[in-house]
Design a protein around this motif. Structure first.
Motif, PDB file in Angstrom:
ATOM      1  N   PHE A  38       1.006  -1.040  -0.365  1.00 56.19           N
ATOM      2  CA  PHE A  38       0.345   0.280   0.284  1.00 56.19           C
ATOM      3  C   PHE A  38       1.089   1.125  -0.333  1.00 56.19           C
ATOM      4  CE2 PHE A  38      -3.288  -3.150   2.130  1.00 56.19           C
ATOM      5  CZ  PHE A  38      -3.748  -3.324   0.956  1.00 56.19           C
ATOM      6  N   LEU A  39       0.277   2.281  -1.259  1.00 56.35           N
ATOM      7  CA  LEU A  39       1.112   3.585  -1.346  1.00 56.35           C
ATOM      8  C   LEU A  39       0.381   4.531  -0.495  1.00 56.35           C
ATOM      9  CD1 LEU A  39       3.433   4.543  -4.317  1.00 56.35           C
ATOM     10  CD2 LEU A  39       2.562   6.156  -2.851  1.00 56.35           C
ATOM     11  N   LEU A  40       0.826   5.060   0.534  1.00 54.37           N
ATOM     12  CA  LEU A  40      -0.667   5.823   1.269  1.00 54.37           C
ATOM     13  C   LEU A  40       0.131   7.053   0.609  1.00 54.37           C
ATOM     14  CD1 LEU A  40      -0.545   4.294   4.994  1.00 54.37           C
ATOM     15  CD2 LEU A  40      -2.022   3.722   2.680  1.00 54.37           C
ATOM     16  N   THR A  41      -1.725   8.171   0.858  1.00 55.34           N
ATOM     17  CA  THR A  41      -1.205   9.421  -0.073  1.00 55.34           C
ATOM     18  C   THR A  41      -2.215  10.513   1.084  1.00 55.34           C
ATOM     19  OG1 THR A  41      -2.503   9.281  -1.578  1.00 55.34           O
ATOM     20  CG2 THR A  41      -0.448   8.215  -2.353  1.00 55.34           C
ATOM     21  N   PHE A  42      -1.644  11.497   1.337  1.00 59.51           N
ATOM     22  CA  PHE A  42      -2.839  12.511   1.755  1.00 59.51           C
ATOM     23  C   PHE A  42      -2.764  13.831   1.498  1.00 59.51           C
ATOM     24  CE2 PHE A  42      -1.096   9.353   4.807  1.00 59.51           C
ATOM     25  CZ  PHE A  42      -1.980   9.183   5.447  1.00 59.51           C
ATOM     26  N   ASP A  43      -4.398  13.625   0.913  1.00 56.63           N
ATOM     27  CA  ASP A  43      -4.177  15.537   0.373  1.00 56.63           C
ATOM     28  C   ASP A  43      -4.970  16.607   1.150  1.00 56.63           C
ATOM     29  OD1 ASP A  43      -4.215  13.478  -1.585  1.00 56.63           O
ATOM     30  OD2 ASP A  43      -6.282  13.818  -2.601  1.00 56.63           O
ATOM     31  N   ASP A  44      -4.841  17.856   1.128  1.00 58.23           N
ATOM     32  CA  ASP A  44      -5.563  18.903   1.621  1.00 58.23           C
ATOM     33  C   ASP A  44      -4.626  19.747   2.572  1.00 58.23           C
ATOM     34  OD1 ASP A  44      -7.419  18.390  -0.313  1.00 58.23           O
ATOM     35  OD2 ASP A  44      -9.517  18.228   0.226  1.00 58.23           O
ATOM     36  N   VAL A 215       7.427  -5.378  -5.852  1.00 55.70           N
ATOM     37  CA  VAL A 215       5.822  -5.077  -4.847  1.00 55.70           C
ATOM     38  C   VAL A 215       5.327  -4.349  -6.594  1.00 55.70           C
ATOM     39  CG1 VAL A 215       6.800  -5.647  -2.790  1.00 55.70           C
ATOM     40  CG2 VAL A 215       6.379  -3.383  -4.293  1.00 55.70           C
ATOM     41  N   ILE A 216       3.277  -4.868  -5.963  1.00 52.68           N
ATOM     42  CA  ILE A 216       2.536  -3.876  -7.323  1.00 52.68           C
ATOM     43  C   ILE A 216       2.263  -2.942  -5.825  1.00 52.68           C
ATOM     44  CG2 ILE A 216       0.142  -3.892  -8.194  1.00 52.68           C
ATOM     45  CD1 ILE A 216       1.164  -6.931  -8.905  1.00 52.68           C
ATOM     46  N   PRO A 217       2.676  -1.502  -5.919  1.00 52.50           N
ATOM     47  CA  PRO A 217       2.118  -0.321  -4.887  1.00 52.50           C
ATOM     48  C   PRO A 217       0.742  -0.442  -5.879  1.00 52.50           C
ATOM     49  CG  PRO A 217       4.046   0.203  -7.141  1.00 52.50           C
ATOM     50  CD  PRO A 217       3.292  -0.456  -7.390  1.00 52.50           C
ATOM     51  N   VAL A 218       0.173   0.055  -4.329  1.00 53.72           N
ATOM     52  CA  VAL A 218      -1.464  -0.043  -4.308  1.00 53.72           C
ATOM     53  C   VAL A 218      -1.974   1.749  -3.610  1.00 53.72           C
ATOM     54  CG1 VAL A 218      -3.487  -0.675  -3.589  1.00 53.72           C
ATOM     55  CG2 VAL A 218      -2.253  -2.033  -4.709  1.00 53.72           C
ATOM     56  N   VAL A 219      -2.153   2.742  -4.876  1.00 54.46           N
ATOM     57  CA  VAL A 219      -2.218   3.655  -4.279  1.00 54.46           C
ATOM     58  C   VAL A 219      -3.897   3.938  -3.474  1.00 54.46           C
ATOM     59  CG1 VAL A 219      -1.664   6.462  -4.669  1.00 54.46           C
ATOM     60  CG2 VAL A 219      -0.969   4.863  -6.388  1.00 54.46           C
ATOM     61  N   ALA A 253       6.158  -8.272   1.961  1.00 62.53           N
ATOM     62  CA  ALA A 253       6.388  -8.502   3.840  1.00 62.53           C
ATOM     63  C   ALA A 253       5.990  -7.583   4.538  1.00 62.53           C
ATOM     64  CB  ALA A 253       8.020  -9.349   3.821  1.00 62.53           C
ATOM     65  N   GLU A 254       6.633  -6.651   3.765  1.00 62.49           N
ATOM     66  CA  GLU A 254       6.464  -4.561   4.709  1.00 62.49           C
ATOM     67  C   GLU A 254       5.214  -4.176   3.577  1.00 62.49           C
ATOM     68  OE1 GLU A 254       9.580  -1.668   4.944  1.00 62.49           O
ATOM     69  OE2 GLU A 254      10.843  -2.815   6.676  1.00 62.49           O
ATOM     70  N   PRO A 255       4.285  -4.490   4.317  1.00 61.77           N
ATOM     71  CA  PRO A 255       3.209  -4.962   3.390  1.00 61.77           C
ATOM     72  C   PRO A 255       2.281  -2.717   2.808  1.00 61.77           C
ATOM     73  CG  PRO A 255       2.447  -4.904   5.373  1.00 61.77           C
ATOM     74  CD  PRO A 255       4.113  -4.347   5.517  1.00 61.77           C
ATOM     75  N   PHE A 256       3.455  -2.458   3.573  1.00 66.29           N
ATOM     76  CA  PHE A 256       3.330  -0.192   3.362  1.00 66.29           C
ATOM     77  C   PHE A 256       5.012   0.101   3.287  1.00 66.29           C
ATOM     78  CE2 PHE A 256       0.263  -1.108   6.259  1.00 66.29           C
ATOM     79  CZ  PHE A 256      -1.125  -1.037   5.932  1.00 66.29           C
ATOM     80  N   TYR A 257       5.449   0.929   2.591  1.00 73.87           N
ATOM     81  CA  TYR A 257       6.450   1.981   2.210  1.00 73.87           C
ATOM     82  C   TYR A 257       7.328   2.481   3.730  1.00 73.87           C
ATOM     83  CZ  TYR A 257       5.760   1.323  -2.420  1.00 73.87           C
ATOM     84  OH  TYR A 257       5.713   0.242  -3.577  1.00 73.87           O
ATOM     85  N   THR A 258       8.464   2.252   3.272  1.00 80.87           N
ATOM     86  CA  THR A 258       9.831   3.007   4.631  1.00 80.87           C
ATOM     87  C   THR A 258      10.259   3.531   4.561  1.00 80.87           C
ATOM     88  OG1 THR A 258      10.537   0.272   4.749  1.00 80.87           O
ATOM     89  CG2 THR A 258       8.028   0.774   7.029  1.00 80.87           C
ATOM     90  N   ASP A 259      10.927   3.368   3.001  1.00 83.15           N
ATOM     91  CA  ASP A 259      11.727   4.372   1.859  1.00 83.15           C
ATOM     92  C   ASP A 259      11.863   4.773   1.464  1.00 83.15           C
ATOM     93  OD1 ASP A 259      14.766   2.517   1.440  1.00 83.15           O
ATOM     94  OD2 ASP A 259      13.644   3.428  -0.416  1.00 83.15           O
ATOM     95  N   THR A 260      11.764   6.026   1.562  1.00 88.53           N
ATOM     96  CA  THR A 260      11.639   6.973   0.805  1.00 88.53           C
ATOM     97  C   THR A 260      11.535   6.513  -0.673  1.00 88.53           C
ATOM     98  OG1 THR A 260      12.118   8.402   2.496  1.00 88.53           O
ATOM     99  CG2 THR A 260      11.803   9.822   0.740  1.00 88.53           C
ATOM    100  N   ALA A 261      13.011   6.629  -1.309  1.00 89.73           N
ATOM    101  CA  ALA A 261      13.646   5.928  -2.213  1.00 89.73           C
ATOM    102  C   ALA A 261      13.044   4.775  -3.110  1.00 89.73           C
ATOM    103  CB  ALA A 261      14.867   5.876  -2.493  1.00 89.73           C
ATOM    104  N   ARG A 265       9.682   5.772  -6.936  1.00 90.94           N
ATOM    105  CA  ARG A 265      10.352   5.232  -7.625  1.00 90.94           C
ATOM    106  C   ARG A 265       8.963   4.841  -7.800  1.00 90.94           C
ATOM    107  NH1 ARG A 265      15.042   3.360  -5.867  1.00 90.94           N
ATOM    108  NH2 ARG A 265      14.339   1.634  -4.520  1.00 90.94           N
ATOM    109  N   ALA A 266       7.818   4.002  -6.861  1.00 90.50           N
ATOM    110  CA  ALA A 266       6.393   3.514  -6.844  1.00 90.50           C
ATOM    111  C   ALA A 266       5.432   4.759  -7.317  1.00 90.50           C
ATOM    112  CB  ALA A 266       6.355   2.705  -5.695  1.00 90.50           C
ATOM    113  N   ALA A 267       5.750   6.054  -6.421  1.00 92.40           N
ATOM    114  CA  ALA A 267       4.729   6.912  -7.171  1.00 92.40           C
ATOM    115  C   ALA A 267       5.176   7.236  -8.797  1.00 92.40           C
ATOM    116  CB  ALA A 267       5.181   8.128  -5.995  1.00 92.40           C
ATOM    117  N   LEU A 268       5.863   7.777  -8.838  1.00 89.77           N
ATOM    118  CA  LEU A 268       6.700   8.299 -10.217  1.00 89.77           C
ATOM    119  C   LEU A 268       6.116   6.957 -11.570  1.00 89.77           C
ATOM    120  CD1 LEU A 268       9.623   9.495  -9.795  1.00 89.77           C
ATOM    121  CD2 LEU A 268       7.802  10.045 -10.472  1.00 89.77           C
ATOM    122  N   ALA A 269       5.978   6.034 -10.885  1.00 88.47           N
ATOM    123  CA  ALA A 269       5.415   4.317 -11.580  1.00 88.47           C
ATOM    124  C   ALA A 269       4.435   4.503 -12.021  1.00 88.47           C
ATOM    125  CB  ALA A 269       5.987   3.255 -11.490  1.00 88.47           C
TER     126      ALA A 269
END
Ligand code: ZN
Length: 294
Positions: A38-44, A215-219, A253-261, A265-269
């Motif tokens: 899961f690729l977590l994003t927060f708006d506003d 992994v497959i990033p899910v936004v 194994a890590e269901p969320f991102y913990t590495d900024t880089a 990459r995942a977000a840009l993809a």
């Protein structure tokens, strides 16, 4: 536009279907796919509140929670709104987000949550320049991710984003917790996310989503200015894990991102590469904007 808000509220509250049933064929196809993350994003945000600041509460919960400490997320910021990044508390919150390893990305640089399509060429250029400068002043480089307010863009605004090196990131799942168009509270948050992930699972099974770093990033989209969201952040993390499990999907194994880089990459993809690409917007936004001319 008021009638749209009424329809929108009705649809968001009442029409959450059951998750799509998992067929043996989909189950088999999923086995050939990488696990999801899961690729977590927060708006506003950021919130400028001096009382139990919800953005800071979200940042604290991402850093420390029982599921996975040190989660990194993408924050789509309102850098100039007075109740947000335009205040000194909001500005400090953005600095803290960056210091904690989160990605600062662009949402608005106007006084309000303005649709970029309503700005003329000069205003649009000026707001993108302002927002990029606001973020670069904190991070040292202009943002390369943008989420258009109201998920709305056209050829003109998309081209302007491109000129500023900003790539449009939409979402796969939405908590439907926007303060402006959605609800503060989300009593059906569990059913809503279960259902949305079941729909996405069918696309993942068909190999339609990219694999990045194995992994497959899910936004996923939340609103950190929403106090309800902030209070339920840890519960939301668990709901996402539960959504994957009940839909028969493997999480990394890590269901969320913990590495900024890796997050970068995942977000840009996952960004929109071509303005004419058919896209899926959360809630009823496809229906709202498709009635419009793009
Ligand atoms: Zn927004």
């Amino acid at each position: 536009m008021n009638y749209l808000i009424v329809i929108l509220s009705m649809l968001l509250s009442g029409c959450i279907g059951a998750p799509i049933a998992l067929t043996p064929q989909t189950e088999q196809r999923l086995q050939a796919q990488a696990p999801i993350r899961f690729l977590l994003t927060f708006d506003d945000g950021p919130s400028a509140s001096g009382y139990n600041n919800p953005s800071r509460s979200v940042v604290a919960d991402l850093a420390n929670n029982p599921i996975l400490p040190g989660i990194k997320a993408v924050f789509f910021l309102q850098t100039e709104a007075s109740r947000s990044g335009g205040s000194s508390r909001g500005h400090k919150t953005m600095e803290r987000e960056y210091a904690a390893g989160h990605i600062l990305a662009f949402h608005t640089a106007t006084a309000f949550h303005t649709n970029h399509r309503w700005l003329n060429d000069a205003e649009l250029e000026s707001t993108l320049t302002q927002g990029a400068a606001d973020i670069a002043a904190i991070t040292g480089s202009p943002p390369n991710l943008v989420r258009p307010p109201f998920w709305n863009y056209d050829k003109r605004t998309f081209a302007a984003y491109q000129r500023h090196g900003m790539h449009v990131l939409l979402t796969d799942l939405s908590a439907n917790d926007g303060k402006i168009w959605g609800f503060n509270g989300s009593p059906r948050r569990r059913a809503n996310l279960y259902r949305q992930l079941s729909v996405l699972r069918e696309h993942i099974a068909l190999g339609e989503l990219p694999t990045v770093d194995g992994v497959i990033p899910v936004v996923v989209t939340f609103h950190d200015i929403n106090r309800y969201t902030a209070r339920h952040m840890q519960e939301y993390l668990q709901i996402l894990l539960d959504s994957a499990r009940i839909n028969g999907m493997k999480t990394a194994a890590e269901p969320f991102y913990t590495d900024t880089a890796q997050l970068q990459r995942a977000a840009l993809a996952r960004t929109v590469k071509d303005v004419n690409e058919p896209v899926h917007l959360p809630g009823v936004w496809n229906w709202v904007w498709d009635a419009d001319t793009r």
